[in-house]
Design a protein around this motif. Structure first.
Motif, PDB file in Angstrom:
ATOM      1  N   GLY A 127      35.916  -5.975  27.309  1.00 39.26           N
ATOM      2  CA  GLY A 127      35.686  -5.637  25.600  1.00 39.26           C
ATOM      3  C   GLY A 127      35.318  -4.291  25.754  1.00 39.26           C
ATOM      4  N   THR A 128      35.663  -3.377  25.226  1.00 39.24           N
ATOM      5  CA  THR A 128      34.374  -1.798  25.430  1.00 39.24           C
ATOM      6  C   THR A 128      33.765  -2.085  24.314  1.00 39.24           C
ATOM      7  N   SER A 129      32.857  -0.626  24.617  1.00 41.58           N
ATOM      8  CA  SER A 129      32.020  -0.597  23.842  1.00 41.58           C
ATOM      9  C   SER A 129      32.183  -0.625  22.005  1.00 41.58           C
ATOM     10  N   ASN A 130      33.436   0.050  22.072  1.00 34.18           N
ATOM     11  CA  ASN A 130      33.953   0.218  20.774  1.00 34.18           C
ATOM     12  C   ASN A 130      34.344  -1.410  20.358  1.00 34.18           C
ATOM     13  N   ILE A 131      35.180  -1.826  20.997  1.00 42.35           N
ATOM     14  CA  ILE A 131      35.066  -3.509  20.345  1.00 42.35           C
ATOM     15  C   ILE A 131      33.653  -4.282  20.489  1.00 42.35           C
ATOM     16  N   LYS A 161      30.434   3.297  34.358  1.00 39.36           N
ATOM     17  CA  LYS A 161      31.194   3.432  33.453  1.00 39.36           C
ATOM     18  C   LYS A 161      31.833   2.695  33.151  1.00 39.36           C
ATOM     19  N   LEU A 162      32.070   1.741  33.953  1.00 42.82           N
ATOM     20  CA  LEU A 162      32.499   0.459  34.002  1.00 42.82           C
ATOM     21  C   LEU A 162      32.120  -0.504  33.009  1.00 42.82           C
ATOM     22  N   TYR A 163      30.722  -0.059  32.668  1.00 49.06           N
ATOM     23  CA  TYR A 163      29.726  -0.831  32.000  1.00 49.06           C
ATOM     24  C   TYR A 163      30.755  -0.785  30.627  1.00 49.06           C
ATOM     25  N   GLN A 164      30.808  -0.074  30.550  1.00 50.61           N
ATOM     26  CA  GLN A 164      31.026   0.150  28.870  1.00 50.61           C
ATOM     27  C   GLN A 164      33.086   0.245  28.454  1.00 50.61           C
ATOM     28  N   VAL A 165      33.614  -0.059  29.561  1.00 47.08           N
ATOM     29  CA  VAL A 165      34.952  -0.694  29.842  1.00 47.08           C
ATOM     30  C   VAL A 165      35.186  -2.466  29.490  1.00 47.08           C
ATOM     31  N   GLY A 166      34.574  -3.087  30.640  1.00 43.86           N
ATOM     32  CA  GLY A 166      35.032  -3.985  30.681  1.00 43.86           C
ATOM     33  C   GLY A 166      34.290  -5.432  30.384  1.00 43.86           C
ATOM     34  N   ALA A 183      49.191  -4.096  26.757  1.00 39.87           N
ATOM     35  CA  ALA A 183      48.351  -5.235  26.086  1.00 39.87           C
ATOM     36  C   ALA A 183      46.465  -4.850  27.275  1.00 39.87           C
ATOM     37  N   GLY A 184      45.849  -3.737  26.219  1.00 32.80           N
ATOM     38  CA  GLY A 184      44.629  -4.229  27.106  1.00 32.80           C
ATOM     39  C   GLY A 184      43.294  -4.426  25.785  1.00 32.80           C
ATOM     40  N   SER A 185      42.717  -3.687  25.041  1.00 36.56           N
ATOM     41  CA  SER A 185      42.038  -4.052  23.500  1.00 36.56           C
ATOM     42  C   SER A 185      42.257  -5.670  23.250  1.00 36.56           C
ATOM     43  N   ASP A 186      43.563  -5.030  22.871  1.00 43.20           N
ATOM     44  CA  ASP A 186      44.197  -6.114  22.014  1.00 43.20           C
ATOM     45  C   ASP A 186      44.922  -7.169  22.700  1.00 43.20           C
ATOM     46  N   CYS A 223      41.615 -14.410  40.394  1.00 44.54           N
ATOM     47  CA  CYS A 223      41.049 -12.764  39.777  1.00 44.54           C
ATOM     48  C   CYS A 223      41.671 -13.293  38.656  1.00 44.54           C
ATOM     49  N   THR A 224      41.380 -12.470  37.028  1.00 45.83           N
ATOM     50  CA  THR A 224      41.898 -13.826  36.121  1.00 45.83           C
ATOM     51  C   THR A 224      42.960 -12.276  35.839  1.00 45.83           C
ATOM     52  N   CYS A 225      43.700 -12.352  34.651  1.00 45.95           N
ATOM     53  CA  CYS A 225      44.690 -12.201  34.732  1.00 45.95           C
ATOM     54  C   CYS A 225      45.100 -11.542  33.556  1.00 45.95           C
ATOM     55  N   PHE A 226      44.031 -11.297  32.310  1.00 42.83           N
ATOM     56  CA  PHE A 226      44.339 -10.581  31.092  1.00 42.83           C
ATOM     57  C   PHE A 226      45.713  -9.322  30.667  1.00 42.83           C
ATOM     58  N   SER A 227      44.625  -8.308  30.744  1.00 44.89           N
ATOM     59  CA  SER A 227      45.444  -6.927  30.709  1.00 44.89           C
ATOM     60  C   SER A 227      46.199  -6.325  31.639  1.00 44.89           C
ATOM     61  N   GLU A 228      46.857  -6.181  30.282  1.00 45.45           N
ATOM     62  CA  GLU A 228      48.697  -5.608  30.933  1.00 45.45           C
ATOM     63  C   GLU A 228      49.035  -4.020  30.590  1.00 45.45           C
ATOM     64  N   PRO A 284      38.418  -4.983  45.500  1.00 49.88           N
ATOM     65  CA  PRO A 284      39.791  -3.873  44.953  1.00 49.88           C
ATOM     66  C   PRO A 284      40.180  -4.664  43.215  1.00 49.88           C
ATOM     67  N   ILE A 285      41.178  -4.051  42.992  1.00 53.01           N
ATOM     68  CA  ILE A 285      41.895  -3.400  41.873  1.00 53.01           C
ATOM     69  C   ILE A 285      43.019  -4.024  42.243  1.00 53.01           C
ATOM     70  N   ALA A 286      44.165  -4.305  41.540  1.00 56.33           N
ATOM     71  CA  ALA A 286      45.169  -4.628  41.334  1.00 56.33           C
ATOM     72  C   ALA A 286      46.081  -4.581  40.153  1.00 56.33           C
ATOM     73  N   THR A 324      47.676  -5.316  34.898  1.00 59.96           N
ATOM     74  CA  THR A 324      47.124  -4.057  35.263  1.00 59.96           C
ATOM     75  C   THR A 324      45.326  -3.984  35.562  1.00 59.96           C
ATOM     76  N   TRP A 325      44.881  -3.425  36.125  1.00 62.68           N
ATOM     77  CA  TRP A 325      43.830  -3.740  36.371  1.00 62.68           C
ATOM     78  C   TRP A 325      43.181  -4.768  36.934  1.00 62.68           C
ATOM     79  N   ILE A 326      43.108  -5.658  37.263  1.00 57.36           N
ATOM     80  CA  ILE A 326      42.794  -7.054  37.970  1.00 57.36           C
ATOM     81  C   ILE A 326      42.445  -6.923  39.252  1.00 57.36           C
ATOM     82  N   SER A 327      41.320  -7.042  39.228  1.00 56.64           N
ATOM     83  CA  SER A 327      39.902  -7.147  39.815  1.00 56.64           C
ATOM     84  C   SER A 327      40.252  -8.738  41.016  1.00 56.64           C
ATOM     85  N   ASN A 328      39.939  -7.566  41.942  1.00 54.18           N
ATOM     86  CA  ASN A 328      40.545  -9.413  43.324  1.00 54.18           C
ATOM     87  C   ASN A 328      41.842  -9.075  43.388  1.00 54.18           C
TER      88      ASN A 328
END
Ligand SMILES: Cc1cc2nc3c(=O)[nH]c(=O)nc-3n(C[C@H](O)[C@H](O)[C@H](O)COP(=O)(O)OP(=O)(O)OC[C@H]3O[C@@H](n4cnc5c(N)ncnc54)[C@H](O)[C@@H]3O)c2cc1C
Length: 393
Positions: free
Chosen positions: A359-363, A352-357, A126-129, A118-123, A203-205, A151-155
């Motif tokens: 980098g969001t559509s806005n980013i 819906k995930l495709y607009q988020v993961g 700290a999401g987009s930033d 798994c890869t752990c960026f999000s907190e 799964p997400i953790a 947060t939101w860590i796939s696998n």
């Protein structure tokens, strides 16, 4: 210009399609993580397109990875996050930035699915930033000590190892980031499952790290250079996300064409009504345009050319296209779109995930517009990774 996939990639596409038909589409419909399926994908080499034989791969490239991802997602988009992590984001980042011993220890095990990553960026803060990551990585002489929450860590609940992004000094913002490989059986590592809308096969953790240790050799790249690693990993991850969006949008189209050719109202197939035809034509055009954009991005990467701008356009377009396609599939199905008996309600949730993961559509829009306006160029010269694994065949 040649828009064909070529013999090798077409053969890989056929193999992936056969696999999904036999192992996913004809299997029981229950949703959720299936270890056996992941093991089979590893054994068949589906995770290995972007890797040299030395690490258990086929060296067939990112275009091949893209078409396999599309097939997986067309069959079950819920598998796409897991697929990305096993086939790209975790092993590829280790292969690019790890020292040889660390690569030997982990990359092949991930590509063959012996281990899950798994890869752990999000907190929580700290999401987009990503530069505002708060997880602390301290250099304790003979090891790293890690404290923080993700947060939101796939696998996250099933991973044997993780790439953890943290900071050694929060005041330094992006210049303080580091990336370290952590084995999840370490004392102080704990996870909690996150209930969610869709993507049930991955799964997400939430992850909590309390004085978790990692060996010094597990640092990826240089100390304080984690932001560059994150950005290159996200660029590549966008190939995977955008390919998955195309696969799911294609599934929405497939289901809609089937239903429009079966359902009779007012004495005619609904597919014979011009308003329904209009929806089908829109879906076909969105899917085809998204696919071309995605394949351009993957191809550029295969040619070792800059592709940050092109893959941001592809990810943005495909992410929006799949959400539109899922909405249109619901429309074509009328009340049956709402039924758990039909696949389209799942497509709608998964889209819906495709607009988020990654980098969001806005980013993505910021990146594309900043480039167009001359505020910040998206494409930089290719970053040279520390060791050239391409010679390791
Ligand atoms: C199913 C799922 C799987 C995931 N898997 C992983 C994973 O494996 N590893 C991982 O690290 N993360 C993962 N994530 C997290 C994902 O990467 C983040 O959700 C995403 O980066 C957005 O961050 P956020 O949710 O904190 O939203 P925020 O950054 O808080 O954004 C909220 C809204 O504000 C907008 N926004 C934010 N900043 C700006 C700006 N500057 N300009 C304009 N609009 C802005 C966003 O576009 C969005 O619409 C996953 C998320 C989901 C839903």
């Amino acid at each position: 210009m040649d828009f064909g996939l070529g013999e090798e990639v077409t053969a890989i596409q056929d193999m992936a399609r056969k696999f999904t038909q036999q192992e996913i589409l004809s299997g029981p419909e229950e949703d959720g993580f299936k270890r056996d399926l992941v093991t089979k994908m590893g054994e068949l080499g589906l995770f290995g397109c972007a890797f040299p034989p030395r690490y258990g791969g086929s060296d067939s490239g990112f275009l091949a990875h893209s078409v396999v991802t599309e097939e997986i997602s067309r069959a079950d988009s819920g598998l796409r996050p897991l697929f990305n992590l096993q086939a790209l984001t975790v092993p590829y980042t280790i292969m690019e930035w790890g020292i040889p011993d660390v690569k030997d220890k982990y990359v092949e095990d991930l590509v063959s699915a012996k281990r899950i990553g798994c890869t752990c960026f999000s907190e929580p803060n700290a999401g987009s930033d990503i530069a505002s990551i708060e997880t602390r990585i301290e250099d304790r002489g003979d090891h790293f000590l890690i404290n923080g929450a993700k947060t939101w860590i796939s696998n996250g609940t099933i991973a044997d190892l993780a790439i953890v992004y943290g900071t050694h000094d929060r005041n330094l913002k992006h210049r303080g980031l580091c990336a370290v490989v952590v084995e999840t059986d370490q004392p102080g590592w704990s996870t909690r499952d996150t209930p969610k809308l869709g993507d049930k096969a991955s799964p997400i953790a939430e992850i909590y790290m309390e004085n978790v240790k990692a060996p010094k050799e597990n640092l990826l790249g240089e100390w304080g250079k984690g932001f560059t690693i994150a950005m290159t990993a996200l660029d590549r991850g966008r190939i995977s996300v955008a390919s998955g969006a195309v696969g799911l949008a294609q599934a929405c189209l497939d289901a809609s064409v089937k239903y429009a050719n079966e359902r009779v109202q007012f004495g005619k197939l609904i597919g014979e009504y011009q308003l329904v035809k209009g929806v089908i034509a829109e879906m076909v055009s969105q899917v085809e345009a998204a696919r071309l954009l995605v394949r351009r991005g993957a191809w550029l990467n295969d040619k070792d050319r800059p592709f940050t701008r092109e893959i941001a356009i592809a990810k943005y377009f495909a992410g929006e296209a799949v959400v539109k396609a899922a909405g249109m599939a619901m429309e074509v199905h009328g009340g049956m779109g709402y039924s758990l008996e039909m696949p389209v309600e799942k497509y709608y949730r998964d889209s819906k995930l495709y607009q988020v993961g990654e980098g969001t559509s806005n980013i993505m829009r910021l990146l594309i517009a900043d480039d167009a306006l001359g505020i910040k160029k998206a494409n930089r010269p290719r970053i040279h990774v520390p060791s050239d694994f391409r010679d390791l065949n």
